[in-house]
Design a protein around this motif. Structure first.
Motif, mmCIF file in Angstrom:
data_model
loop_
_atom_site.group_PDB
_atom_site.id
_atom_site.type_symbol
_atom_site.label_atom_id
_atom_site.label_comp_id
_atom_site.label_asym_id
_atom_site.label_seq_id
_atom_site.Cartn_x
_atom_site.Cartn_y
_atom_site.Cartn_z
ATOM 1 N N ASP A 105 27.767 61.333 35.508
ATOM 2 C CA ASP A 105 26.600 60.619 34.993
ATOM 3 C C ASP A 105 27.068 59.603 33.954
ATOM 4 O OD1 ASP A 105 24.220 59.779 33.786
ATOM 5 O OD2 ASP A 105 23.237 61.694 34.171
ATOM 6 N N ARG A 106 27.146 58.345 34.350
ATOM 7 C CA ARG A 106 27.669 57.297 33.463
ATOM 8 C C ARG A 106 26.782 57.087 32.237
ATOM 9 N NH1 ARG A 106 27.569 52.466 35.219
ATOM 10 N NH2 ARG A 106 29.408 51.690 34.145
ATOM 11 N N LYS A 107 25.481 57.271 32.417
ATOM 12 C CA LYS A 107 24.570 57.099 31.284
ATOM 13 C C LYS A 107 24.869 58.111 30.189
ATOM 14 C CE LYS A 107 20.705 55.068 33.856
ATOM 15 N NZ LYS A 107 19.283 55.223 34.235
ATOM 16 N N GLU A 209 31.095 48.877 43.573
ATOM 17 C CA GLU A 209 30.095 49.932 43.725
ATOM 18 C C GLU A 209 30.661 51.305 43.349
ATOM 19 O OE1 GLU A 209 28.553 49.889 47.654
ATOM 20 O OE2 GLU A 209 28.066 47.756 47.630
ATOM 21 N N PHE A 211 32.604 53.867 40.774
ATOM 22 C CA PHE A 211 32.939 54.129 39.381
ATOM 23 C C PHE A 211 34.340 54.732 39.258
ATOM 24 C CE2 PHE A 211 32.500 57.161 35.656
ATOM 25 C CZ PHE A 211 32.729 56.181 34.702
ATOM 26 N N LEU A 226 29.210 54.187 41.422
ATOM 27 C CA LEU A 226 28.872 53.578 40.138
ATOM 28 C C LEU A 226 27.447 53.921 39.755
ATOM 29 C CD1 LEU A 226 29.933 51.605 37.920
ATOM 30 C CD2 LEU A 226 28.860 49.779 39.210
ATOM 31 N N ASN A 227 26.575 53.896 40.732
ATOM 32 C CA ASN A 227 25.162 54.233 40.525
ATOM 33 C C ASN A 227 24.912 55.618 41.077
ATOM 34 O OD1 ASN A 227 22.420 54.433 40.311
ATOM 35 N ND2 ASN A 227 21.973 52.420 41.183
ATOM 36 N N ILE A 228 24.567 56.521 40.216
ATOM 37 C CA ILE A 228 24.395 57.921 40.635
ATOM 38 C C ILE A 228 23.264 58.067 41.630
ATOM 39 C CG2 ILE A 228 22.769 58.583 38.808
ATOM 40 C CD1 ILE A 228 24.317 61.212 38.562
ATOM 41 N N ASN A 229 22.329 57.102 41.659
ATOM 42 C CA ASN A 229 21.205 57.164 42.595
ATOM 43 C C ASN A 229 21.636 56.863 44.024
ATOM 44 O OD1 ASN A 229 19.330 57.693 40.540
ATOM 45 N ND2 ASN A 229 19.183 55.525 40.032
ATOM 46 N N ASN A 230 22.841 56.294 44.168
ATOM 47 C CA ASN A 230 23.352 55.980 45.500
ATOM 48 C C ASN A 230 24.322 57.034 46.022
ATOM 49 O OD1 ASN A 230 21.907 53.606 45.425
ATOM 50 N ND2 ASN A 230 23.604 52.398 44.629
ATOM 51 N N LYS A 233 24.441 58.074 49.885
ATOM 52 C CA LYS A 233 24.501 56.988 50.843
ATOM 53 C C LYS A 233 25.109 57.467 52.164
ATOM 54 C CE LYS A 233 25.715 52.927 49.509
ATOM 55 N NZ LYS A 233 26.454 51.777 48.999
#
Length: 233
Positions: A105-107, A209, A211, A226-230, A233
């Protein structure tokens, strides 16, 4: 000079005894478990005592009264944190889930002001050399990392099951924070085209894309989006 030396010794003994009593009253923690607020309090308390002892214009009464006031304040804070959970979180900090369901979780990393290299270092301190082994990683308030491994990496091990031992390989970081580590890629015997194909197989069209990505000889490539929501995929 001798009188001043004797007076300083007396102050040190009284200060030492006062600190010992305060520590007993407030309670002790291991240094690795100390919270930020406790760390600051220890520094301030030591500074107050040090200034009081070596300042010629300060007497024993000042030392004792200062330590007493500080101890009372610490006890008040301790009672408040035990009674009010929100205040406890504000003063002592809350655990933060930096790896969730095997994904970074990058955030949360940014929120706690640590980067991927620091996270990998914390994992290695827990004898974990690959992110793929971790299902959950929790950054505690004291800065330590608690981990829950994926089921395939937990006990029983090969010796418990009397299985044949396999070679152990160290994971190699290929992509770090969206940047390809070309030396690591080359030393692993691969080229850019191979990396692009591997990423496409994982559902990524661009290095930006990604991380984090690592290669392990016996398990292949492991990619963290990079985006945890993806992630799905």
């Amino acid at each position: 000079m001798k009188i001043r030396f004797v007076y300083t010794v007396i102050e040190l003994i009284i200060g030492f005894m006062a600190l010992f009593i305060i520590t007993k009253i407030i309670g002790r923690r291991q240094l690795s478990q100390i919270a930020p607020f406790d760390f600051i309090s220890a520094i301030v308390l030591g500074e107050l005592l040090g200034n009081a002892i070596y300042d010629k214009e300060v007497g024993i009464f000042y030392i004792l009264s200062t330590l007493l006031i500080w101890a009372v304040l610490m006890l008040i804070v301790e009672m408040l944190t035990q009674k009010y959970s929100k205040l406890r979180g504000f003063l002592e900090g809350n655990p933060s889930i930096v790896i969730r369901n095997g994904l970074i979780d990058r955030k949360e990393l940014k929120k706690n002001k640590i980067d991927i290299n620091e996270l990998l270092n914390l994992l290695r301190q827990k004898d974990v050399f690959s992110i793929r082994e971790v299902e959950y990683g929790i950054l505690e308030a004291n800065g330590k990392l608690s981990i829950l491994k994926k089921s395939k990496y937990t006990q029983p091990n090969v010796e418990d099951l009397n299985l044949q031992k396999k070679p152990v390989y160290l994971p190699v970081t290929l992509i770090n924070d969206g940047e390809v580590l070309w030396d690591n890629l080359k030393n692993s015997g691969f080229e850019e085209n191979w990396l692009q194909k591997q990423l496409q197989l994982q559902g990524f069209n661009n290095v930006k894309e990604v991380f984090y990505a690592e290669w392990k000889q016996d398990e292949g490539i492991h990619v963290v989006p990079l985006n945890i929501n993806n992630a799905n995929k």
